[in-house]
Design an enzyme around this catalytic site. Structure first.
Site, mmCIF file in Angstrom:
data_model
loop_
_atom_site.group_PDB
_atom_site.id
_atom_site.type_symbol
_atom_site.label_atom_id
_atom_site.label_comp_id
_atom_site.label_asym_id
_atom_site.label_seq_id
_atom_site.Cartn_x
_atom_site.Cartn_y
_atom_site.Cartn_z
ATOM 1 N N ASN B 128 0.849 -1.193 0.000
ATOM 2 C CA ASN B 128 0.000 0.000 0.000
ATOM 3 C C ASN B 128 0.886 1.244 0.000
ATOM 4 O OD1 ASN B 128 -1.673 2.131 0.634
ATOM 5 N ND2 ASN B 128 -2.211 1.378 2.669
ATOM 6 N N CYS B 131 0.614 5.517 1.825
ATOM 7 C CA CYS B 131 1.053 6.061 3.112
ATOM 8 C C CYS B 131 1.998 7.239 2.906
ATOM 9 C CB CYS B 131 1.793 4.995 3.914
ATOM 10 S SG CYS B 131 0.967 3.422 3.961
ATOM 11 N N GLY B 244 -12.711 -0.877 -5.816
ATOM 12 C CA GLY B 244 -13.410 0.400 -5.689
ATOM 13 C C GLY B 244 -14.892 0.273 -5.967
ATOM 14 N N GLY B 245 -15.689 0.275 -4.910
ATOM 15 C CA GLY B 245 -17.133 0.324 -5.063
ATOM 16 C C GLY B 245 -17.787 -0.955 -5.536
HETATM 17 C C1 FMN Z 1 -12.286 1.015 6.937
HETATM 18 C C2 FMN Z 1 -11.291 0.869 5.812
HETATM 19 C C3 FMN Z 1 -9.967 0.545 6.103
HETATM 20 C C4 FMN Z 1 -9.027 0.391 5.079
HETATM 21 N N1 FMN Z 1 -7.742 0.036 5.397
HETATM 22 C C5 FMN Z 1 -6.846 -0.194 4.391
HETATM 23 C C6 FMN Z 1 -5.540 -0.683 4.672
HETATM 24 O O1 FMN Z 1 -5.174 -0.933 5.828
HETATM 25 N N2 FMN Z 1 -4.679 -0.885 3.634
HETATM 26 C C7 FMN Z 1 -5.056 -0.649 2.337
HETATM 27 O O2 FMN Z 1 -4.246 -0.870 1.427
HETATM 28 N N3 FMN Z 1 -6.294 -0.214 2.045
HETATM 29 C C8 FMN Z 1 -7.195 0.022 3.030
HETATM 30 N N4 FMN Z 1 -8.471 0.445 2.714
HETATM 31 C C9 FMN Z 1 -8.836 0.670 1.300
HETATM 32 C C10 FMN Z 1 -9.585 -0.533 0.721
HETATM 33 O O3 FMN Z 1 -8.789 -1.691 0.766
HETATM 34 C C11 FMN Z 1 -10.028 -0.248 -0.720
HETATM 35 O O4 FMN Z 1 -8.892 -0.009 -1.522
HETATM 36 C C12 FMN Z 1 -10.940 0.976 -0.832
HETATM 37 O O5 FMN Z 1 -11.806 1.027 0.261
HETATM 38 C C13 FMN Z 1 -11.766 0.982 -2.128
HETATM 39 O O6 FMN Z 1 -12.626 -0.122 -2.202
HETATM 40 P P1 FMN Z 1 -14.187 -0.084 -1.787
HETATM 41 O O7 FMN Z 1 -14.812 1.064 -2.532
HETATM 42 O O8 FMN Z 1 -14.715 -1.408 -2.210
HETATM 43 O O9 FMN Z 1 -14.230 0.138 -0.325
HETATM 44 C C14 FMN Z 1 -9.420 0.597 3.734
HETATM 45 C C15 FMN Z 1 -10.758 0.920 3.449
HETATM 46 C C16 FMN Z 1 -11.701 1.050 4.461
HETATM 47 C C17 FMN Z 1 -13.129 1.372 4.106
#
Ligand code: FMN
Ligand code: FAD
Ligand code: FES
Lengths: 242, 304
Positions: B128, B131, B244-245
């Site tokens: 990731n 950061c 994403g979504g």
């Molecule tokens: C509560 C929460 C915590 C997350 N923590 C991380 C993380 O620790 N590492 C990471 O790479 N992405 C993290 N993400 C990002 C998700 O893995 C993902 O890339 C992002 O939410 C988009 O996908 P979605 O629209 O399906 O949620 C987090 C997302 C959410 C909602």
């Protein structure tokens, strides 16, 4: 935790802002102090609400209309279905209540204490409920606590009903072995400072999931990090960092 | 019988559905609900070298068809993850898991990834790079092709398992960053991480999130994620994981048509804990409906 569809069997106002909703369906065993997470059509996040009463296949919740979700809940029709995750959180530990537990609640912190009171009374405990409201017009559940067998002390900010002031102003006059509390954070802090025994506090936090998966609701405690939704919402006085 | 399996960097997945990092913990909460071995795999909570409490609360704000989070990579640190979480996970998960790695310096990424690389249960390292770089004025590694390349190079040198770089969408040209990672030997890229967002509470007139802003995700971001997946797919040869979504089997298929080899599901797990199970179960019928025999054959189909 399970995901379950419940049928709304009642949804009525208790006062200007507070509603009571009864849900019927296949409820698993629920402990006092646990909560449910309610899916609301059109909103992304579920809404966490404490269980106020439970009897096998009926759950009662009492909620205050504060925003878009609770507003939508207040308009839900009897007979419609509700998608719910439950039971959530740790709940209160009844085993350390002693003979004379004191239950301290204000506003919508009062509902979870009702189910707790019933459970404690069923175990033969002498329960005192110290319940805080803004004014006499806001009072709800007081009669139910009394009918369940609790000694009830109502406190109103304006003194229009019962004792005057804040619940914490009246704790010193009560003889208790352990306390259980739920309500606004300012009140919880007051209870923390005024209490003379060990006790348990129920906290609120904004939640992403409500079942421990997202770390959205973490707090620091003396015994390490805790998720309010899973390791809480109930924390013991001795582990709280204030 | 339709074929839902895909190959992700040399490891066969029975289906392309992968719960996204940070929305699935270490799997326990979901394992209580369903057999998580039905998943393609899952990406566990972002792990850093040192334990982190993360950001102050409130960390969560609701949005239309989505949410903002500002968890701040709360995790027990890589050593505890290896000594406690992974052994516990291996008792009920018999597939390879994706290890999600966060870091605040190049060295930290490499060290953390190298320790996780040695764990049997780990199949892929998902890095990731959203950061902030503490040595780079706090700018995220993921916003500069140079910094992204540097992280990739250091991690690739430190590990043997496939490295998937997880890209930030908060950039002007995500394809350029993907290419930079590919140039340093990345085995794949995954995208998108959350979009920077903000909400203000009208009652207090202050931001809802304690840290003012956070990462926006959920159904609302799907079209943006899909477009970015397609941009990146068109620019690189390595596998792309679409994130994403995503909330339905249709979304999975759409992501794959845009170029995704596999698909991660994030926020949907939080509000619909059975989301991934439901998607996996709906895949075969949805494929039949759209005359798809094999998912791996449709990857990037929209470009053909
Ligand atoms: C509560 C929460 C915590 C997350 N923590 C991380 C993380 O620790 N590492 C990471 O790479 N992405 C993290 N993400 C990002 C998700 O893995 C993902 O890339 C992002 O939410 C988009 O996908 P979605 O629209 O399906 O949620 C987090 C997302 C959410 C909602
Ligand atoms: C464990 C727990 C038990 C609760 N029990 C009760 C109860 O028995 N009765 C009751 O009236 N209320 C209870 N609450 C508070 C209740 O969850 C909120 O009032 C409700 O979510 C507000 O939703 P809304 O859409 O009307 O408000 P909005 O302000 O429009 O909500 C926006 C977002 O903020 C969240 N939010 C807003 N206020 C709170 C809050 N105080 N705590 C947590 N999240 C909040 C909402 O869930 C939503 O995600 C409880 C909260 C928690 C955490
Ligand atoms: S709200 Fe997700 S862990 Fe508590």
């Amino acid at each position: 935790m399970i995901q379950e569809k419940f049928i709304i069997t009642e949804n009525k106002p208790l006062n200007a802002k507070i509603m009571l909703m009864r849900l019927s369906g296949n409820a698993p065993d629920i402990r006092a102090g646990q909560f449910i997470n309610i899916k609301i059509d059109g909103l992304f996040l579920r809404r966490p609400i404490s269980v106020c009463d439970y009897d096998g296949n009926e759950i009662t919740v009492i909620y205050k209309i504060v925003g878009v979700g609770t507003e939508k809940m207040s308009k839900m029709r009897v007979g419609s279905a509700l998608d719910v995750l439950l039971p959530l959180g740790n709940g209160y530990d009844l085993s350390c209540s002693g003979d004379k537990p004191l239950l301290i609640g204000a506003g919508v912190g009062i509902p979870p204490l009702y189910y707790l009171a019933k459970r404690l009374i069923a175990q033969g405990k002498k329960v005192t409920a110290l319940l805080g409201y803004h004014s006499g017009n806001d009072v709800f559940l007081r009669g139910e606590f009394w009918r369940a067998g609790a000694r009830v002390l109502a406190v109103t900010s304006d003194g229009s009903l019962g004792l005057k002031g804040r619940v914490t102003d009246h704790m010193a006059d009560i003889d208790y072995t352990h306390f259980y509390t739920c309500g606004p954070e300012g009140m919880l802090k007051g209870v923390y400072e005024k209490s003379v025994t060990s006790g348990q506090f129920s906290f609120e936090e904004r939640m992403g999931c409500g079942f421990g998966a997202c770390m959205g609701c973490s707090c620091k405690t003396i015994t390490g990090y805790k998720r309010i939704c899973k390791d809480g919402p109930v924390l013991f006085k001795e582990e709280i960092l204030w | 019988m339709v074929d839902t399996s895909v190959d992700l960097c040399g490891i066969r997945l029975s289906n392309p559905v992968i719960p996204a990092s940070g929305t699935f913990g270490y799997g326990y909460e979901f394992a209580e609900l369903y057999d998580i071995n039905m998943l393609g795999t899952f990406s566990f909570k972002g792990t850093t070298l040192q334990p982190r409490f993360g950001n102050p609360t409130p960390r969560i704000a609701e949005c239309t068809a989505g949410m903002i989070n500002s968890v701040g990579l709360q995790n027990p640190g890589v050593d505890k993850v290896i000594s406690e979480e992974l052994p516990r996970l291996s008792r009920f998960f018999n597939k390879k898991v994706m290890a999600n790695v966060g870091g605040f310096s190049i060295e930290e990424y490499a060290e953390c990834a190298s320790r996780l690389d040695k764990c049997d249960i780990v199949g892929w390292l998902e890095i990731n790079i959203s950061c902030p770089n503490v040595h780079g004025g706090g700018m995220s590694f993921g916003t500069s092709p140079l910094a992204a390349a540097e992280v990739t190079r250091a991690v690739k040198k430190a590990v043997n398992k496939p490295v998937i770089i997880k890209l930030s969408p908060n950039v002007t040209d995500i394809a350029a960053i993907a290419s930079a990672c590919e140039g340093e030997g990345a085995d794949g890229v995954s995208l998108i991480n959350t979009l920077l967002g903000m909400r203000i509470d009208l009652k207090t007139k202050k931001p809802i999130i304690a840290n003012r802003k956070g990462g926006f995700s959920g159904e609302a971001i799907f079209p943006i994620a899909l477009r970015m997946v397609n941009d990146v797919y068109s620019a690189v040869k390595i596998p792309v994981v679409g994130i994403g979504g995503v909330a339905s089997a249709e979304n999975v298929i759409e992501m794959m048509l845009a170029g995704a080899t596999a698909v991660e599901v994030g926020a949907a797990n939080l509000v619909e804990p059975f989301a991934c199970k439901n998607i996996i179960e709906a895949l075969p019928l949805t494929m039949e409906k759209y005359n798809i025999n094999s998912l791996s054959e449709i990857i990037g189909g929209a470009n053909g």
